[in-house]
Each structure stands twice: as structure tokens, then as C-alpha cells.
Design a protein around this motif. Sequence first.
Motif, mmCIF file in Angstrom:
data_model
loop_
_atom_site.group_PDB
_atom_site.id
_atom_site.type_symbol
_atom_site.label_atom_id
_atom_site.label_comp_id
_atom_site.label_asym_id
_atom_site.label_seq_id
_atom_site.Cartn_x
_atom_site.Cartn_y
_atom_site.Cartn_z
ATOM 1 N N THR A 1 29.395 63.094 -6.710
ATOM 2 C CA THR A 1 29.189 63.836 -7.946
ATOM 3 C C THR A 1 28.448 65.116 -7.592
ATOM 4 N N THR B 1 33.408 65.808 -10.030
ATOM 5 C CA THR B 1 33.301 64.564 -9.282
ATOM 6 C C THR B 1 34.500 64.450 -8.350
ATOM 7 N N ALA C 1 35.672 66.324 -2.881
ATOM 8 C CA ALA C 1 35.575 66.672 -4.298
ATOM 9 C C ALA C 1 36.046 68.108 -4.514
#
Length: 124
Positions: free
Chosen positions: A59, A54, A13
Motif C-alpha cells: 500500500t 495499492t 504496485a
Amino acid sequence: SKFADSTVYFSNATPTLKTSVLQVAAVGTYSINDKFDVFGKLGAASISAKESGTGAAVTLTGSGSTTNLMFGLGGQFNINRHFGIRAQYEDFGKAKYTPTVFGVTRPAANIGVAVFSVGGVYNF
């Protein structure tokens, strides 16, 4: 002061980290000659940091605020008695925030916050 957003690389991410700083500082100035001044700053800075984003199957969120000792150094070129150009470096210390991954709190993170700026000055 609000700074540009930063990208934090975490596994798969790349969340965005937003920081802002409120500072109170004493400034000492020394004139080298009519055209050039140098100065130093010393004070306190309150840093707010917020992370969100995200990635593939992850997340990330997080936030926090920190108060640190801050310092700065700079110089000013005086074009004339009213106008000048100033360059300065300011170091606000480390922003501390607590990241959360899928709702699970991770160990606190520290991100150094510093800025180099160039601007104009008008003297009355």
C-alpha cells in the motif's frame, strides 16, 4: 491548474499521482507581425502532489507541496483582431513529496511537472 493523473511504477504496485499547480507569472510578448506573436513567462509555482494506490502486498500513500521558479514559452497565431490560437510549454520544476509504504516513510521523491497546451484566445 489541475493536471491529469499520472501512474507511478513502484515494485509490484502502480499508484496514482495527482498534481495541481497555482502559479503567478509575468508574461512578455513580442509581435513578429500582425498574425504571429511569441511570448515568455517567468514566475513562481506552488505544486501540490498526492500519491495513493495499492498493489500485490503493498500500500502506497504520500503527499507534499513545493514552491518553485517556473518558466514558459509559446506562440500565438492571430486569426483576426479578436481570435487567436495559442500553444505553450510551461515547466513548473519538481514536485517533492514523501511516500509512505505500509506506514513506513520512505526518502522524499521528486517528480518533474511540465505541461504543453493549445487553446483559443479572445481579445476584447
